[in-house]
Design an enzyme around this catalytic site. Structure first.
Site, PDB file in Angstrom:
ATOM      1  N   CYS A 118      28.767  68.532 -23.492  1.00 38.62           N
ATOM      2  CA  CYS A 118      28.624  67.670 -22.313  1.00 38.62           C
ATOM      3  C   CYS A 118      29.787  66.707 -22.136  1.00 38.62           C
ATOM      4  O   CYS A 118      30.330  66.567 -21.042  1.00 38.62           O
ATOM      5  CB  CYS A 118      27.298  66.919 -22.364  1.00 38.62           C
ATOM      6  SG  CYS A 118      27.145  65.759 -23.743  1.00 38.62           S
ATOM      7  N   HIS A 157      23.703  62.279 -24.061  1.00 40.14           N
ATOM      8  CA  HIS A 157      24.083  63.285 -23.064  1.00 40.14           C
ATOM      9  C   HIS A 157      24.691  62.595 -21.854  1.00 40.14           C
ATOM     10  O   HIS A 157      24.286  61.486 -21.478  1.00 40.14           O
ATOM     11  CB  HIS A 157      22.851  64.095 -22.641  1.00 40.14           C
ATOM     12  CG  HIS A 157      23.183  65.296 -21.817  1.00 40.14           C
ATOM     13  ND1 HIS A 157      23.910  66.364 -22.297  1.00 40.14           N
ATOM     14  CD2 HIS A 157      22.905  65.599 -20.510  1.00 40.14           C
ATOM     15  CE1 HIS A 157      24.043  67.290 -21.348  1.00 40.14           C
ATOM     16  NE2 HIS A 157      23.445  66.841 -20.255  1.00 40.14           N
ATOM     17  N   HIS A 209      26.528  69.048 -15.240  1.00 40.68           N
ATOM     18  CA  HIS A 209      26.652  68.760 -16.668  1.00 40.68           C
ATOM     19  C   HIS A 209      26.638  70.064 -17.453  1.00 40.68           C
ATOM     20  O   HIS A 209      26.326  71.138 -16.913  1.00 40.68           O
ATOM     21  CB  HIS A 209      25.501  67.861 -17.135  1.00 40.68           C
ATOM     22  CG  HIS A 209      24.149  68.489 -16.979  1.00 40.68           C
ATOM     23  ND1 HIS A 209      23.240  68.607 -18.004  1.00 40.68           N
ATOM     24  CD2 HIS A 209      23.528  69.068 -15.902  1.00 40.68           C
ATOM     25  CE1 HIS A 209      22.139  69.201 -17.580  1.00 40.68           C
ATOM     26  NE2 HIS A 209      22.291  69.482 -16.303  1.00 40.68           N
TER      27      HIS A 209
END
Length: 223
Positions: free
Chosen positions: A131, A184, A196
């Site tokens: 990510c 994240h 993402h």
């Protein structure tokens, strides 16, 4: 002979009276015949005039003006749609926004190129990326921001914090997934959508309103 002349005179008198009465009857009938259709024609003409110049005509005029107004809007919209490209239609549908709002070609071309790239912890290529690696690569390629080497926690510590209502295209969105700290990160697009690198499906677009992301949303930020 006098009697015969008398009879003839009487017969002639009767004939004359009969002819005169028939003539008067014909005149009366003719008068009625001409009067009736004339009256009907007049009524019919008034009825037609009532439609063309009366209240209905004003209604028709207002409807026409309304149609013209709508057609102008359609023409302007059609001009934008005609100039739109396939990627705009695609991402307008994905984001659920008007085509005219999808304008950042560099951003969506980047997403298109990386779409579906699998997740790999520490990865930075199209063979696999995590990510923070995806966010850093996107920020550099699209917005010319160099954040190389920054993980999700470091990015979170560098941004100006924003609520979900303040987010704009290019802002960062952070999540605390099964952790007390940020774990994240993604890039905000429009209409609560963000791109993402997910662990389950790789690079993709998700929605902040989805129960999963809503549960773990930690906030937004702007560099």
């Amino acid at each position: 002979m006098i009697r015969v002349k008398g009879h003839l005179w009487v017969k002639l008198s009767i004939c004359v009276l009969s002819l005169s009465s028939c003539a008067s009857l014909h005149k009366g009938t003719a008068k009625k015949t001409t009067t009736t259709p004339t009256t009907a024609d007049n009524r019919h003409a008034e009825f037609i005039d009532g439609i063309s110049t009366g209240r209905n005509n004003r209604n028709n005029t207002s409807s026409y003006n309304k149609d013209v107004s709508i057609s102008k809007n359609i023409t302007r919209g059609s001009a934008n749609l005609e100039n739109a490209q396939s990627w705009q239609f695609k991402y307008a549908q994905v984001l659920d926004v008007p085509v005219e709002e999808v304008l950042n070609q560099r951003l969506y071309s980047f997403i298109e190129e990386w779409w579906g790239t699998p997740y790999r912890l520490g990865g930075k290529t199209r063979n696999g990326i995590d990510c923070s690696g995806f966010v850093n690569t996107l920020l550099n390629a699209v917005f010319q921001l160099s954040m190389a080497g920054s993980n999700s926690v470091q990015l979170y510590n560098q941004v100006t914090r924003l609520s979900s209502r303040e987010l704009h295209e290019g802002d960062l969105v952070f999540f605390k997934i099964h952790h007390k700290r940020v774990s994240h990160v993604g890039i905000y697009l429009e209409n609560d959508k963000f791109v993402h690198a997910s662990t389950s499906a790789g690079v993709m677009i998700s929605d902040l309103k989805e129960p999963y992301w809503k549960k773990y949303f930690a906030g937004g930020g702007r560099l």
